[in-house]
Enzyme design. Sequence first.
Site, PDB file in Angstrom:
ATOM      1  CG  HIS A 307      -2.046   1.001   1.268  1.00  0.00           C
ATOM      2  ND1 HIS A 307      -1.925   2.327   1.432  1.00  0.00           N
ATOM      3  CD2 HIS A 307      -3.348   0.819   1.009  1.00  0.00           C
ATOM      4  CE1 HIS A 307      -3.111   2.856   1.168  1.00  0.00           C
ATOM      5  NE2 HIS A 307      -3.989   2.177   0.872  1.00  0.00           N
ATOM      6  CG  ASP A 364      -7.552  -1.991  -2.647  1.00  0.00           C
ATOM      7  OD1 ASP A 364      -8.861  -1.340  -2.619  1.00  0.00           O
ATOM      8  OD2 ASP A 364      -6.716  -1.584  -2.730  1.00  0.00           O
TER       9      ASP A 364
END
Length: 428
Positions: A307, A364
């Site tokens: 991330h 995600d």
Amino acid sequence: MSDTAKIEFNGQVHEFPLIKGTENELAIEIKSLRGVTDGLVTMDPGFKNTGSCLSGVTFLDGEKGILRYRGYSIEDLAEKADFLEVAYLLIFGELPTADQLQKFHEDIKANSMVDEDVKKILDAFPKTAHPMGILSSLTSALTAFNPSSVNVDSPEEMYQAIVRILGKFPVLVAWTMRKRTGLPLDYGDKKLGYVENILKMMFKMPNEDYEENRIIVDALDKLLILHADHEQNCSTSTVRVVGSSHAGLFASISAGISALWGPLHGGANQAVLEMLEAIKADGGDTKKYMAKAKDKNDPFRLMGFGHRVYKNFDPRARIIKKAADEVLGELGVDDPILDVAKGLEQEALIDSYFVDRKLYPNVDFYSGIIYRAMGIPVEMFTVMFALGRLPGWIAQWREMRLRKEPIGRPRQIYIGETFRDFKKLEER
């Protein structure tokens, strides 16, 4: 420590005050920089080192893997609260009492009807239109059916605008999906909870009774909570900038949806599933693709791992991994795509290359797996992200308007042509 920072320019020293946040974040306030230095501005592409506002909504520490809404840890909220409680907390600053929550829900339900003419707008889209484009358009269209501007100095008008969008937005989300899947539009059931009603509106078949699955409800509830806000990201900053022009709430949210659409932002969970499809089509060899991901000369990129903010494990991923395991176990899904996902996850969690670089599966990755298992089309994944992010957008818009922040207007460094004489057409 000094309470000012100094910048020396053209032989002069200028002092600028430091701002300290409640979590000890420090910032140099440079709003007077251009004036006192006769035109000097800062250059910060993507605003990676620029604080655009003072905000009390969300605290995020990527190095330590901390995410808090209004001071409450994401772990506590995901475990102990439901999505509507979290929405109230984000927007109004405190967790609701039982009476406040009941009134909030009743007022949202009272504003859930969408004008029938909106269906005409929906009908005008081809079935192949991307759901995010449809959702953005329908949200913006709500302005036409609610044309009065919001008086931000009136708590009642602000409250009505908030419950109105919270009531109508899930209907637009469900209609967008049912348009895609060819099902008749559904208004849901006012007797159900907020998240329960969303699922019914999305999945109710016209020729059979709808049966609620508690594990699915709880998983979606957690997913929406985990996506509810994430500080000053691309879409949230867009909502604040658009709102800073005194654009209405519907228009500002519509702009946020468009910003979220991109694959570098909300479209990441869709990109994860598209990657998994490609790996499956190539034989499903996860070891082969993990090796490709580690090869700097290979263009392949592993989506859903690591991330840009979290330099450790995404705290949201820890929570949603458990929900993903529960959903897959409950539904007993036999899906080769999900088998590929499990293979990538297992290898990434033990491979020293990924562990050392803290390239763990992120939110995600797991959200895409859950949505696929639930039967939500991949093109709808980002729409579901928008549904979760709605309270955060509202909270940020409300905060920006109540603080009477100035209109957003970044500066630039011009690198184009200098002055040129105009040549007539026949002389060019």
